[in-house]
Design an enzyme around this catalytic site. Sequence first.
Site, PDB file in Angstrom:
ATOM      1  N   LYS A 195       1.054  -1.260  -0.155  1.00 27.60           N
ATOM      2  CA  LYS A 195      -0.061   0.349   0.089  1.00 27.60           C
ATOM      3  C   LYS A 195       0.850   1.058  -0.229  1.00 27.60           C
ATOM      4  CE  LYS A 195      -3.518   2.345   2.964  1.00 27.60           C
ATOM      5  NZ  LYS A 195      -4.434   2.119   3.863  1.00 27.60           N
ATOM      6  N   THR A 203       5.416 -12.258  14.977  1.00 25.79           N
ATOM      7  CA  THR A 203       6.158 -11.904  15.778  1.00 25.79           C
ATOM      8  C   THR A 203       6.008 -13.055  17.110  1.00 25.79           C
ATOM      9  OG1 THR A 203       6.605  -9.873  17.313  1.00 25.79           O
ATOM     10  CG2 THR A 203       3.966  -9.912  16.205  1.00 25.79           C
ATOM     11  N   ASP A 204       7.095 -12.629  18.246  1.00 24.45           N
ATOM     12  CA  ASP A 204       6.984 -12.697  19.144  1.00 24.45           C
ATOM     13  C   ASP A 204       6.062 -11.941  20.225  1.00 24.45           C
ATOM     14  OD1 ASP A 204       8.467 -10.173  19.948  1.00 24.45           O
ATOM     15  OD2 ASP A 204      10.347 -11.519  20.616  1.00 24.45           O
ATOM     16  N   GLU A 205       5.885 -10.876  20.229  1.00 22.46           N
ATOM     17  CA  GLU A 205       5.207 -10.183  20.875  1.00 22.46           C
ATOM     18  C   GLU A 205       3.571 -10.787  20.994  1.00 22.46           C
ATOM     19  OE1 GLU A 205       5.879  -5.952  20.631  1.00 22.46           O
ATOM     20  OE2 GLU A 205       7.034  -5.458  19.411  1.00 22.46           O
ATOM     21  N   TYR A 265      -1.132  -3.431  18.472  1.00 22.77           N
ATOM     22  CA  TYR A 265      -0.147  -4.024  17.687  1.00 22.77           C
ATOM     23  C   TYR A 265       0.086  -5.663  17.844  1.00 22.77           C
ATOM     24  CZ  TYR A 265       3.764  -6.655  15.405  1.00 22.77           C
ATOM     25  OH  TYR A 265       5.439  -6.401  14.742  1.00 22.77           O
ATOM     26  N   SER A 266       0.214  -6.106  19.273  1.00 21.30           N
ATOM     27  CA  SER A 266       0.837  -7.409  19.502  1.00 21.30           C
ATOM     28  C   SER A 266      -0.932  -8.518  19.715  1.00 21.30           C
ATOM     29  CB  SER A 266       1.490  -8.263  21.057  1.00 21.30           C
ATOM     30  OG  SER A 266       0.789  -7.649  21.914  1.00 21.30           O
ATOM     31  N   LYS A 318      -1.755  -8.986  15.897  1.00 22.26           N
ATOM     32  CA  LYS A 318      -0.972  -9.820  15.271  1.00 22.26           C
ATOM     33  C   LYS A 318      -1.154 -11.352  15.881  1.00 22.26           C
ATOM     34  CE  LYS A 318       2.144  -9.616  13.203  1.00 22.26           C
ATOM     35  NZ  LYS A 318       2.180  -9.794  11.229  1.00 22.26           N
ATOM     36  N   ASN A 335      14.269  -7.170  15.006  1.00 14.42           N
ATOM     37  CA  ASN A 335      15.120  -6.957  14.054  1.00 14.42           C
ATOM     38  C   ASN A 335      15.482  -5.961  14.028  1.00 14.42           C
ATOM     39  OD1 ASN A 335      13.896  -8.815  10.740  1.00 14.42           O
ATOM     40  ND2 ASN A 335      13.328  -9.723  13.245  1.00 14.42           N
TER      41      ASN A 335
HETATM   42  P1  NAD Z   1       7.204  -1.819   7.863  1.00 19.56           P
HETATM   43  O1  NAD Z   1       6.065  -1.327   9.003  1.00 19.56           O
HETATM   44  O2  NAD Z   1       8.451  -1.876   7.930  1.00 19.56           O
HETATM   45  O3  NAD Z   1       7.089  -2.605   7.087  1.00 19.56           O
HETATM   46  C1  NAD Z   1       5.190  -3.105   6.506  1.00 19.56           C
HETATM   47  C2  NAD Z   1       4.663  -3.216   5.172  1.00 19.56           C
HETATM   48  O4  NAD Z   1       3.170  -2.968   5.297  1.00 19.56           O
HETATM   49  C3  NAD Z   1       4.929  -1.463   4.212  1.00 19.56           C
HETATM   50  O5  NAD Z   1       6.020  -1.678   3.158  1.00 19.56           O
HETATM   51  C4  NAD Z   1       3.643  -0.895   4.389  1.00 19.56           C
HETATM   52  O6  NAD Z   1       3.269  -0.167   3.590  1.00 19.56           O
HETATM   53  C5  NAD Z   1       3.208  -1.994   3.734  1.00 19.56           C
HETATM   54  N1  NAD Z   1       1.504  -1.909   4.805  1.00 19.56           N
HETATM   55  C6  NAD Z   1       0.859  -1.659   5.918  1.00 19.56           C
HETATM   56  N2  NAD Z   1      -0.731  -2.238   5.652  1.00 19.56           N
HETATM   57  C7  NAD Z   1      -0.763  -2.224   4.469  1.00 19.56           C
HETATM   58  C8  NAD Z   1      -1.728  -2.386   3.596  1.00 19.56           C
HETATM   59  N3  NAD Z   1      -3.126  -2.182   4.516  1.00 19.56           N
HETATM   60  N4  NAD Z   1      -1.943  -3.061   2.956  1.00 19.56           N
HETATM   61  C9  NAD Z   1      -0.338  -3.195   2.170  1.00 19.56           C
HETATM   62  N5  NAD Z   1       1.133  -3.131   2.438  1.00 19.56           N
HETATM   63  C10 NAD Z   1       0.596  -2.743   3.202  1.00 19.56           C
HETATM   64  O7  NAD Z   1       7.431  -3.625   8.369  1.00 19.56           O
HETATM   65  P2  NAD Z   1       8.167  -4.159   9.425  1.00 19.56           P
HETATM   66  O8  NAD Z   1       8.920  -4.125  10.529  1.00 19.56           O
HETATM   67  O9  NAD Z   1       9.277  -4.792   8.142  1.00 19.56           O
HETATM   68  O10 NAD Z   1       7.029  -5.722   9.336  1.00 19.56           O
HETATM   69  C11 NAD Z   1       6.883  -6.982   8.826  1.00 19.56           C
HETATM   70  C12 NAD Z   1       6.432  -8.161   9.065  1.00 19.56           C
HETATM   71  O11 NAD Z   1       7.454  -8.337  10.233  1.00 19.56           O
HETATM   72  C13 NAD Z   1       5.297  -7.833   9.903  1.00 19.56           C
HETATM   73  O12 NAD Z   1       4.329  -8.921   9.880  1.00 19.56           O
HETATM   74  C14 NAD Z   1       5.565  -7.314  11.514  1.00 19.56           C
HETATM   75  O13 NAD Z   1       4.810  -7.960  12.558  1.00 19.56           O
HETATM   76  C15 NAD Z   1       6.570  -8.648  11.138  1.00 19.56           C
HETATM   77  N6  NAD Z   1       7.654  -8.583  12.316  1.00 19.56           N
HETATM   78  C16 NAD Z   1       8.357  -7.829  12.587  1.00 19.56           C
HETATM   79  C17 NAD Z   1       9.535  -7.640  14.235  1.00 19.56           C
HETATM   80  C18 NAD Z   1      10.480  -6.270  13.823  1.00 19.56           C
HETATM   81  O14 NAD Z   1      11.697  -5.871  14.786  1.00 19.56           O
HETATM   82  N7  NAD Z   1      10.382  -5.459  12.390  1.00 19.56           N
HETATM   83  C19 NAD Z   1       9.476  -9.132  13.689  1.00 19.56           C
HETATM   84  C20 NAD Z   1       8.769  -9.765  14.458  1.00 19.56           C
HETATM   85  C21 NAD Z   1       7.764 -10.152  12.994  1.00 19.56           C
HETATM   86  P1  TYD Z   2      10.830  -0.928  19.471  1.00 20.09           P
HETATM   87  O1  TYD Z   2      12.028  -0.328  18.238  1.00 20.09           O
HETATM   88  O2  TYD Z   2      10.171   0.323  19.197  1.00 20.09           O
HETATM   89  O3  TYD Z   2      10.545  -2.155  19.101  1.00 20.09           O
HETATM   90  P2  TYD Z   2       9.012  -3.329  19.711  1.00 20.09           P
HETATM   91  O4  TYD Z   2       8.648  -1.829  20.952  1.00 20.09           O
HETATM   92  O5  TYD Z   2       7.926  -4.347  18.707  1.00 20.09           O
HETATM   93  O6  TYD Z   2       9.974  -4.344  20.556  1.00 20.09           O
HETATM   94  O7  TYD Z   2      11.388  -0.506  20.104  1.00 20.09           O
HETATM   95  C1  TYD Z   2      12.303  -1.744  21.022  1.00 20.09           C
HETATM   96  C2  TYD Z   2      12.773  -1.021  22.625  1.00 20.09           C
HETATM   97  O8  TYD Z   2      12.889  -0.179  22.932  1.00 20.09           O
HETATM   98  C3  TYD Z   2      11.402  -1.251  23.582  1.00 20.09           C
HETATM   99  O9  TYD Z   2      10.996  -1.780  24.495  1.00 20.09           O
HETATM  100  C4  TYD Z   2      10.728   0.324  23.656  1.00 20.09           C
HETATM  101  C5  TYD Z   2      12.425   1.113  23.588  1.00 20.09           C
HETATM  102  N1  TYD Z   2      12.060   2.519  23.146  1.00 20.09           N
HETATM  103  C6  TYD Z   2      12.489   3.467  23.764  1.00 20.09           C
HETATM  104  O10 TYD Z   2      13.292   2.995  25.290  1.00 20.09           O
HETATM  105  N2  TYD Z   2      12.383   4.588  22.816  1.00 20.09           N
HETATM  106  C7  TYD Z   2      12.222   5.129  21.614  1.00 20.09           C
HETATM  107  O11 TYD Z   2      12.457   6.060  21.605  1.00 20.09           O
HETATM  108  C8  TYD Z   2      11.853   3.615  21.197  1.00 20.09           C
HETATM  109  C9  TYD Z   2      10.849   3.714  19.781  1.00 20.09           C
HETATM  110  C10 TYD Z   2      11.742   2.725  21.301  1.00 20.09           C
END
Ligand code: NAD
Ligand code: TYD
Length: 349
Positions: free
Chosen positions: A35, A131-133, A156-157, A160, A186
């Site tokens: 999107k 996600t692990d969340e 969020y969690s 998911k 990640n």
């Molecule tokens: P991100 O927010 O960087 O990217 C999400 C992507 O989805 C974006 O390109 C956005 O444009 C697209 N998107 C959002 N809503 C949409 C919709 N309605 N239709 C089509 N596209 C849409 O997210 P990310 O960090 O790359 O995470 C990707 C996946 O991995 C997610 O499902 C997240 O829950 C999961 N995940 C992320 C992490 C992390 O640490 N980032 C860890 C574990 C799992």
């Molecule tokens: P984040 O990168 O948002 O990932 P998640 O909440 O999905 O684990 O946050 C990682 C950790 O860092 C989380 O414990 C929240 C903390 N955090 C801060 O302390 N300051 C910040 O500005 C942000 C964005 C996160």
Amino acid sequence: MHTILITGGAGFIGSHLTRLFVTKYPNYKIVNLDKLTYAGNLENLKDVENAPNYTFVKGDITDLSLLRELFVQYKFTGVLHCAAESHVDRSITDPLAFINTNVVGTASLLQAAKEGWNGQYDEKIFYHISTDEVYGSLGKEGFFYETTAYDPRSPYSASKASSDHIVRAFYHTYHFPVKISNCSNNYGPFHFPEKLIPLCIHNIINNKPLPIYGKGENVRDWLYVEDHVRAIDTIFHKGKIGETYNIGGHNEWTNIDLVKELCRQMDEKLGREKGTSEKLITYVTDRAGHDLRYAIDATKLKNELDWLPSLQFEEGLSKTIDWYLNNKEWLDEVTSGNYQKYYNKQYGV
Ligand code: NAD
Ligand code: TYD
């Protein structure tokens, strides 16, 4: 031979996954449906955008009629579902956006795939990236296993977790060919600077305060993004239908220790006097409902599919910082415009 729909391929993890599949499997056709929300950026895929086996479609995963058309047009054999709203802080201010994309969007994608595949599930895979969340928050001891009961605590969690449940419901009810993985935090290139690591890298470069929620004692288990997409590749090709796999780095850091390590490395790389960046650390109001600790047990993935993370954290962090320092245009681009509005609202500056 596959024709694969990757959703959210322009985001952080999705772009690494798309790059891996487009380059490693030239015989597969890859269609990226995204999107392009604030988190999606086609600049993340510049190096593969002209590859003959790659197509981009701009669209929303909640748009069921579009999804149906895409299944008819491309005859997908696999789905790698990454699209999501992914930032916990945004889910606190706007939970409905998360329910819409993560719950309704995932259910719509399942429905379109079910109709498109029409009971012909041989050689088909619907892979849901999660996600692990979903497992909730740990105390000082213990790990999340695939068998750990779900206990999500943020919008969020919870969104998911709902999507994981719907994916499993399709498996149990329709024998629909699903796979699920739940991964820890990640980090790496193309990470949007609203998340802790890229936000702090950006702020250190610009001499801005480093906002640490609460006392900085919350613990996260960090995995380099390329290791995550390598795990997804392994599970997609070798994992069992109907199974869930945890993915994690056995790499736990408190937020404050992690940010101090980041400051140390960045002082060195920027030629700043030791201790300069640490002075930017600022403790701010804690996140509402802040989960204390996440830690993944990824033994199943190691024992069954022989996957292990490849990078030590200090090395992965160093590679990540170097990428941001070498890609300031990307960083400037994504932190212009709406980012400032988000930042001011979130951090009250
Ligand atoms: P991100 O927010 O960087 O990217 C999400 C992507 O989805 C974006 O390109 C956005 O444009 C697209 N998107 C959002 N809503 C949409 C919709 N309605 N239709 C089509 N596209 C849409 O997210 P990310 O960090 O790359 O995470 C990707 C996946 O991995 C997610 O499902 C997240 O829950 C999961 N995940 C992320 C992490 C992390 O640490 N980032 C860890 C574990 C799992
Ligand atoms: P984040 O990168 O948002 O990932 P998640 O909440 O999905 O684990 O946050 C990682 C950790 O860092 C989380 O414990 C929240 C903390 N955090 C801060 O302390 N300051 C910040 O500005 C942000 C964005 C996160």
